[in-house]
Design an enzyme around this catalytic site. Structure first.
Site, mmCIF file in Angstrom:
data_model
loop_
_atom_site.group_PDB
_atom_site.id
_atom_site.type_symbol
_atom_site.label_atom_id
_atom_site.label_comp_id
_atom_site.label_asym_id
_atom_site.label_seq_id
_atom_site.Cartn_x
_atom_site.Cartn_y
_atom_site.Cartn_z
ATOM 1 N N GLU A 44 -16.016 29.741 24.759
ATOM 2 C CA GLU A 44 -15.671 30.140 23.395
ATOM 3 C C GLU A 44 -15.744 28.911 22.488
ATOM 4 O O GLU A 44 -15.425 27.796 22.901
ATOM 5 C CB GLU A 44 -14.243 30.706 23.418
ATOM 6 C CG GLU A 44 -13.650 31.048 22.068
ATOM 7 C CD GLU A 44 -12.171 31.423 22.178
ATOM 8 O OE1 GLU A 44 -11.685 32.113 21.278
ATOM 9 O OE2 GLU A 44 -11.512 31.017 23.160
ATOM 10 N N LYS A 119 -14.743 38.395 17.915
ATOM 11 C CA LYS A 119 -13.493 38.560 18.656
ATOM 12 C C LYS A 119 -12.521 39.497 17.932
ATOM 13 O O LYS A 119 -12.192 39.284 16.762
ATOM 14 C CB LYS A 119 -12.861 37.181 18.854
ATOM 15 C CG LYS A 119 -11.643 37.134 19.744
ATOM 16 C CD LYS A 119 -11.188 35.673 19.870
ATOM 17 C CE LYS A 119 -10.018 35.500 20.803
ATOM 18 N NZ LYS A 119 -9.577 34.076 20.826
ATOM 19 N N CYS A 156 -11.850 35.167 25.546
ATOM 20 C CA CYS A 156 -10.527 34.553 25.709
ATOM 21 C C CYS A 156 -9.342 35.531 25.689
ATOM 22 O O CYS A 156 -9.097 36.219 26.676
ATOM 23 C CB CYS A 156 -10.356 33.468 24.657
ATOM 24 S SG CYS A 156 -9.099 32.231 25.080
#
Length: 279
Positions: A44, A119, A156
């Site tokens: 990420e 995300k 994540c």
């Protein structure tokens, strides 16, 4: 019969120096290609990760899809014949461009951008507020077919939301690929490895997870098989590559022995709830 899909997971300390980050990406792409891998999963925010920079400096560092970082990733993908998954901070066009960016997973194959994922679960936890500088995405992550294997992607903090990975599995994912900058802290490393193994076991799927390693992030990039067995662990190496092949016969065998997907009686709805407006 097609050869097994070989996937490499890269780990390095992403920092505020974009040139240094890109040099690490280049080295890992070269090593993945030399190892015979078809896919490279990178962390990420591999383009630029704030260590000491302010929120505003981090937002200013964002680039668009025509910027130097994406241009070079596309070149590496084309040069090495790699499918590359890599995190970046993407500039937002319009009114939000000044104060927030998008935490984006860029997916490139043959030098072409085949998908991008913004995300959706922002890390507003453990006294951190990612939403101060990142605008949440509104679309579910993609599941893409790579050489006959269905691969689902996530970033994540998504790892803490098992329903998301069940949705990816419902779309046929046999591999779950996670890019992260998993923050250090008490029990955080245990959470990382436990959740990775859990996502593999409950979805009877391979998990390939790339994590940034630094004073802020734990590293421990890892690969698990569909039964939750550890196939690789990069530890805290600063420039590491771990590799494994996807055995579809192994997936079928595990899903026959542990038919939890077939036995379930509760469906998961494929919908992203809007984030309440707090402004």
């Amino acid at each position: 019969m097609n050869a097994p899909l070989q996937i490499s997971v890269g780990q390095f300390p992403a920092i505020e120096d974009k040139a240094a980050n890109l040099a690490a990406v280049t080295q890992l792409a070269e090593r993945a290609a030399a190892a015979g891998s078809r896919v490279l999963i990178l962390p990420e925010m591999a383009m630029y990760h704030r260590v000491t920079a302010s929120v505003s400096e981090g937002v200013q560092a964002a680039e668009d899809l025509t910027g130097p970082f994406v241009t070079e990733v596309r070149r590496l993908s084309r040069l090495h014949g790699l499918f590359i998954s890599v995190g970046m901070s993407k500039r937002i066009a319009g009114e939000r461009a000044v104060d927030r960016a998008l935490n984006t997973l860029l997916l490139v194959d043959g030098g072409e951008i085949v998908a991008e994922y913004h995300k959706i679960h922002l890390y507003d936890a453990f006294a951190v507020r990612e939403s101060d500088s990142i605008h949440p995405g509104d679309d579910l992550p993609p599941v893409l077919e790579i050489d006959g294997v269905r691969v689902g992607f996530a970033i994540c903090y998504d790892l803490r939301f098992p329903e998301l990975f069940r949705l990816l599995t419902d779309q046929g994912a046999e591999v779950l690929a996670i890019s992260a900058a998993w923050a250090r802290g008490v029990v955080k490393e245990d959470h990382w490895l436990t959740l990775l193994r859990a996502r593999a076991i409950e979805n009877t799927a391979y998990v390939f997870a790339s994590d940034e390693v630094s004073v802020k992030s734990v590293g421990r990039s890892a690969i698990f098989d569909p039964l939750g067995l550890t196939l690789a662990d990069a530890g805290e190496q600063e420039l590491a590559l771990v590799t494994a092949s996807v055995d579809r016969a192994r997936i079928a065998a595990v899903r026959k022995t542990v038919p939890s997907l077939a036995n379930r009686r509760v469906a998961v709805e494929a919908r992203v709830h809007p984030v309440p407006d707090s402004e």
